[in-house]
Motif scaffolding. Structure first.
Motif: not given
Length: 415
Positions: A95, A302, A305-309, A311-312
């Protein structure tokens, strides 16, 4: 050449509300996070207050936001953690956080508009002043990978290499009455090293600021090409450290491995501890290593929302401050390194990077995964050669080679 034990730390991603925590810092949440981080054995945190929170208007630097940085520094001190502060965020985890006075109708350029450059310099000075007297203040980084505001960013702010040099120099010299104990530096992603025509160039990284920072990520094609636990992947950080040394004019210049992490897009969770261990062990074979700062402290919730996976799941800790397997391994590595200080072997063989009269690589693509120079260095390393990197300029200078301790160039080593 120095072989002192490097520092170990984490890039701080708050467990609650991620970097949005900086909009309204909750001391108890930060305190719980820092207690967990200190429990790993880390000695420092790198923190990321958001640029629009700090400077929502070109001529407004919010005192409350500066006070919050000072507050977080004080909380870090409670747990004997030093604190490094990034100023301009800038770009974080996919972002962009850019204040309204630079975008849309205003259509400004952070690198080339003089009023914008002056405003950023004022912010750097203000953040420095906010924490300069804190005994645990380690230093400033101008911002996180701000070269990402060049192409391929869809909202790129174009600049020439000369304009980037002016921007970097202006911001690096902005703090007033610098205390020499404080580090002031800057960071870039690997486009600076691997992407031809990028206006940020290797000499920016290796010659401007108090030390060189490198950000090593194997999702750049390394893992896909060679495998996530391949020698090329687990030595990628080591390679970047050695590559950065090739462009430094000071052979003893410190290098900070400021970001390195285990991305889930390339690694199964069960593989992450091994990747961490092999990456850290490889980095410790280098000399003049200032610090290893893992990305990152905590997973992203989690609920956001909307991060690339990936990042979690990058954290050493989860959002409840529970230590993950990769976190336990990182903690073990810290303890092991402090018990037995690394003794790197001098690197006497140099792979040569061809450069022009300005020390710009003739092919930066050759330095990245799949490139000829990248692959040659890794081939020699796999053969057990303690191999460094030198520019063709340095290769033609006996004094430069002696300063680095280089006795053989690649073609001589193969004879």
């Amino acid at each position: 050449m120095t072989t002192t034990v490097p520092r170990f730390g984490v890039n701080y991603t708050p467990s609650k509300d991620w970097m949005f925590q900086w909009m309204a810092v909750e001391p108890d949440a930060v305190r719980a996070d820092f207690a967990a981080i200190a429990g790993l054995g880390a000695d420092h945190v790198r923190v990321f207050p958001l640029w629009p929170v700090l400077q929502p208007n070109r001529t407004l630097i919010r005192q409350r936001a500066l006070d919050d940085i000072a507050l977080v520094a004080d909380i870090a001190a409670e747990f004997e953690l030093d604190i490094a502060v990034d100023v301009i965020q800038g770009h974080m985890s996919g972002f962009d956080f850019v204040p309204a006075w630079l975008v849309n109708w205003h259509n400004g350029n952070m690198f080339t508009d003089q009023l914008a450059v002056q405003a950023q310099a004022a912010l750097v000075a203000a953040v420095y002043d906010a924490v300069r007297d804190k005994p645990n203040f380690l230093g400033l980084t101008l911002g996180n990978e701000l070269n990402q505001f060049q192409l391929p960013n869809p909202a790129a702010m174009p600049a020439t290499t000369e304009q980037v040099s002016h921007w970097l120099t202006t911001l690096l010299t902005a703090p007033r009455d610098r205390d020499p104990r404080h580090v002031v530096t800057h960071s870039e992603n690997d486009h600076l090293w691997y992407r031809d025509a990028h206006p940020f160039v290797p000499t920016h990284a290796s010659r401007l600021g108090d030390m060189t920072t490198v950000h090593s990520w194997i999702f750049n094609g390394t893992a896909a090409r060679y495998g996530a636990l391949s020698p090329q992947s687990v030595r990628h950080a080591e390679w970047m450290i050695e590559l950065s040394k090739a462009f430094a004019t000071d052979p003893a210049r410190k290098v900070w491995l400021q970001e390195v992490g285990a991305p889930s897009m390339n690694l199964a969770e069960a593989e992450m501890p091994e990747f961490c261990a092999r990456t850290v062990e490889a980095a410790l074979t280098t000399t003049d290593l200032f610090a290893i700062t893992w990305w990152c402290s905590h997973d992203v919730s989690r609920s956001l929302g909307d991060y690339k996976d990936l990042e979690y799941s990058l954290g050493l800790l989860d959002t409840e401050n529970r230590v993950k397997p990769v976190g336990r391994r990182f903690a073990e590595l810290i303890a092991e390194t402090r018990r037995s200080a690394p003794s790197p072997t001098p690197r006497t063989v140099g792979v040569v990077v061809e450069v022009d009269e300005n020390d710009l690589p003739l092919s930066r693509v050759a330095l990245g995964p799949g490139g000829a120079t990248f692959e040659r260095w890794h081939e020699l390393r796999e053969q057990g050669v303690d191999v460094a990197v030198v520019t063709s300029t340095a290769a033609s200078s006996r004094a430069a080679l002696e300063g680095r301790g280089i006795r053989l160039l690649d073609h001589e080593a193969l004879a």
